[in-house]
Design a protein around this motif. Structure first.
Motif, mmCIF file in Angstrom:
data_model
loop_
_atom_site.group_PDB
_atom_site.id
_atom_site.type_symbol
_atom_site.label_atom_id
_atom_site.label_comp_id
_atom_site.label_asym_id
_atom_site.label_seq_id
_atom_site.Cartn_x
_atom_site.Cartn_y
_atom_site.Cartn_z
ATOM 1 N N ARG A 177 0.858 -1.186 0.000
ATOM 2 C CA ARG A 177 0.000 0.000 0.000
ATOM 3 C C ARG A 177 0.888 1.229 0.000
ATOM 4 O O ARG A 177 1.893 1.308 0.721
ATOM 5 C CB ARG A 177 -0.894 0.018 1.244
ATOM 6 N N MET A 198 -3.966 3.678 -1.651
ATOM 7 C CA MET A 198 -5.088 3.370 -0.760
ATOM 8 C C MET A 198 -5.186 4.435 0.323
ATOM 9 O O MET A 198 -4.168 4.918 0.827
ATOM 10 C CB MET A 198 -4.868 1.992 -0.114
ATOM 11 N N ALA A 199 -6.406 4.804 0.676
ATOM 12 C CA ALA A 199 -6.625 5.749 1.770
ATOM 13 C C ALA A 199 -6.153 5.141 3.090
ATOM 14 O O ALA A 199 -6.275 3.927 3.308
ATOM 15 C CB ALA A 199 -8.097 6.107 1.861
ATOM 16 N N TRP A 200 -5.632 5.991 3.962
ATOM 17 C CA TRP A 200 -5.053 5.501 5.211
ATOM 18 C C TRP A 200 -6.057 4.729 6.055
ATOM 19 O O TRP A 200 -5.739 3.711 6.687
ATOM 20 C CB TRP A 200 -4.462 6.663 6.006
ATOM 21 N N GLY A 201 -7.297 5.163 6.063
ATOM 22 C CA GLY A 201 -8.305 4.529 6.903
ATOM 23 C C GLY A 201 -8.589 3.081 6.553
ATOM 24 O O GLY A 201 -9.148 2.334 7.370
ATOM 25 N N ASP A 202 -8.207 2.645 5.344
ATOM 26 C CA ASP A 202 -8.480 1.272 4.906
ATOM 27 C C ASP A 202 -7.294 0.328 5.098
ATOM 28 O O ASP A 202 -7.406 -0.876 4.838
ATOM 29 C CB ASP A 202 -8.862 1.271 3.415
ATOM 30 N N VAL A 203 -6.159 0.874 5.549
ATOM 31 C CA VAL A 203 -4.908 0.118 5.495
ATOM 32 C C VAL A 203 -4.896 -1.082 6.441
ATOM 33 O O VAL A 203 -4.544 -2.209 6.042
ATOM 34 C CB VAL A 203 -3.706 1.044 5.786
ATOM 35 N N THR A 205 -7.154 -2.968 7.810
ATOM 36 C CA THR A 205 -8.007 -4.081 7.379
ATOM 37 C C THR A 205 -7.461 -4.729 6.115
ATOM 38 O O THR A 205 -7.494 -5.963 5.975
ATOM 39 C CB THR A 205 -9.449 -3.596 7.145
ATOM 40 N N ALA A 206 -6.930 -3.907 5.193
ATOM 41 C CA ALA A 206 -6.403 -4.450 3.940
ATOM 42 C C ALA A 206 -5.219 -5.374 4.191
ATOM 43 O O ALA A 206 -5.100 -6.437 3.568
ATOM 44 C CB ALA A 206 -5.994 -3.313 3.013
ATOM 45 N N GLN A 208 -4.589 -6.899 7.102
ATOM 46 C CA GLN A 208 -5.120 -8.009 7.907
ATOM 47 C C GLN A 208 -5.777 -9.072 7.037
ATOM 48 O O GLN A 208 -5.618 -10.279 7.271
ATOM 49 C CB GLN A 208 -6.124 -7.456 8.922
ATOM 50 N N GLN A 209 -6.494 -8.627 5.987
ATOM 51 C CA GLN A 209 -7.215 -9.545 5.119
ATOM 52 C C GLN A 209 -6.393 -10.019 3.918
ATOM 53 O O GLN A 209 -6.869 -10.823 3.128
ATOM 54 C CB GLN A 209 -8.511 -8.887 4.641
ATOM 55 N N ALA A 211 -5.318 -8.177 1.353
ATOM 56 C CA ALA A 211 -5.528 -7.431 0.109
ATOM 57 C C ALA A 211 -4.218 -6.792 -0.352
ATOM 58 O O ALA A 211 -3.982 -6.619 -1.553
ATOM 59 C CB ALA A 211 -6.602 -6.364 0.298
#
Length: 335
Positions: A177, A198-203, A205-206, A208-209, A211
């Motif tokens: 990312r 990617m926006a910081w707020g999604d990092v 979870t991304a 962790q999963q 992505a």
């Protein structure tokens, strides 16, 4: 009668003079409000917050009662782009702004974001505190802003769940990312990796999963965001030194007398010096903490092998930064 009139005139003149001289004395006693904003938290370990608190402390000690420095963390004065626009308009007083955001307004600032430009913090500090840093701040005047000093967020490093990075080929095939910045995208593309804006707020979870495999970030953010919970490897690539210009609106700065302009600049410079020392001390403590939390940490063997891969990125940004400016900057690094 003439004598009486003269005395009355003298009394009136004296009273009038007293009223006139009282104005600057009153104005000099008034507080100057300086609202300082930044985008991150106000925690004790936040690099931006530390610099802002030191700036306030230094001014209060230097001239008690003159400056009312108010602190606004967590984007309370707007995001970084909005704060820069506000300083240009004079509606925002001052801010600690990430270098890449300033680079959107003054392209020459983008030189600080070039990957693997600085080999050490000391090299970055001496460059930014010297003639080349002054040249950057001179360019801010055209945008109605004043550069007070260069603070920092420190070096950015790579973290991921695939493998440690010690050589350029270790980046190949790994999804990272990145900020929505062409420089960072270009860096990973030239190392054979896959850049995922990617926006910081999604990092969190991304990662962790799965992505993305990892990201690049300063160590203090790894700790603050608890990214050690979802990543395994921390490689101290130090690929980008994140400068943080401390900027003030020209409108406010220009309203101060010359001696207080000097005082404000010196306060910002001292605050940034203290912040750098704090960051260096904190860096070692944080790395130890990350290791305690299970991260595997490694140094990079040959930073120049990474820099050699960056020539296409440097060539792309040369026209935006300017040949003369870029040549002078690169020469200063070799001296």
């Amino acid at each position: 009668m003439a004598v009486q009139m003269t005395r009355r005139a003298l009394v009136a003149l004296t009273a009038g003079f007293a009223m006139l001289t009282a104005v600057p004395l009153t104005a000099a006693a008034e507080e100057v409000t300086i609202k300082v904003g930044w985008a991150t938290t106000d925690s004790e370990t936040d690099a931006y917050a530390y610099a802002a608190r030191e700036f306030k402390k230094i001014l209060n000690e230097a001239k008690p009662g003159r400056f009312d420095v108010q602190l606004f963390p967590n984007r309370q004065l707007g995001d970084e782009k909005e704060m820069v626009q506000g300083m240009q308009l004079g509606t925002v007083d001052a801010g600690l702004i990430t270098n890449s955001i300033v680079g959107n307004v003054v392209p020459q600032f983008q030189i600080n974001d070039l990957p693997f430009l600085y080999v050490s913090s000391e090299q970055a500090h001496s460059t930014l505190d010297g003639a080349m840093g002054d040249k950057l701040f001179d360019l801010l005047a055209e945008k109605k802003m004043v550069g007070l000093s260069f603070c920092e967020s420190g070096f950015r490093n790579m973290i991921n769940n695939k493998r440690p990075v010690s050589a350029p080929q270790d980046v190949e095939g790994v999804k990272y990312r990145v900020m929505e910045s062409p420089i960072f995208i270009g860096m990973y593309n030239n190392l054979g990796g896959s850049a995922v804006p990617m926006a910081w707020g999604d990092v969190f979870t991304a990662v962790q999963q799965g992505a993305v495999d990892g990201l690049e970030i300063p160590t203090w953010v790894i700790d603050a965001a608890k990214l050690y919970e979802v990543t395994e490897y921390l490689s101290l690539t130090k690929h980008v030194y994140t400068a943080t210009p401390f900027i003030m609106s020209e409108r406010l700065f220009g309203s101060l007398p010359e001696d207080e302009q000097t005082l404000v600049k010196e306060a910002a410079q001292t605050a940034c010096e203290r912040q750098r020392a704090f960051n260096a001390e904190q860096e070692q403590a944080i790395i130890a903490k990350l290791q305690e939390n299970g991260m595997e940490v490694n140094e990079v063997g040959d930073p120049k092998s990474f820099q050699a891969k960056m020539q296409p990125v440097y060539d792309e940004y040369r026209p935006k930064i300017g040949d003369e400016f870029m040549d002078a900057w690169m020469e200063s690094l070799n001296n």
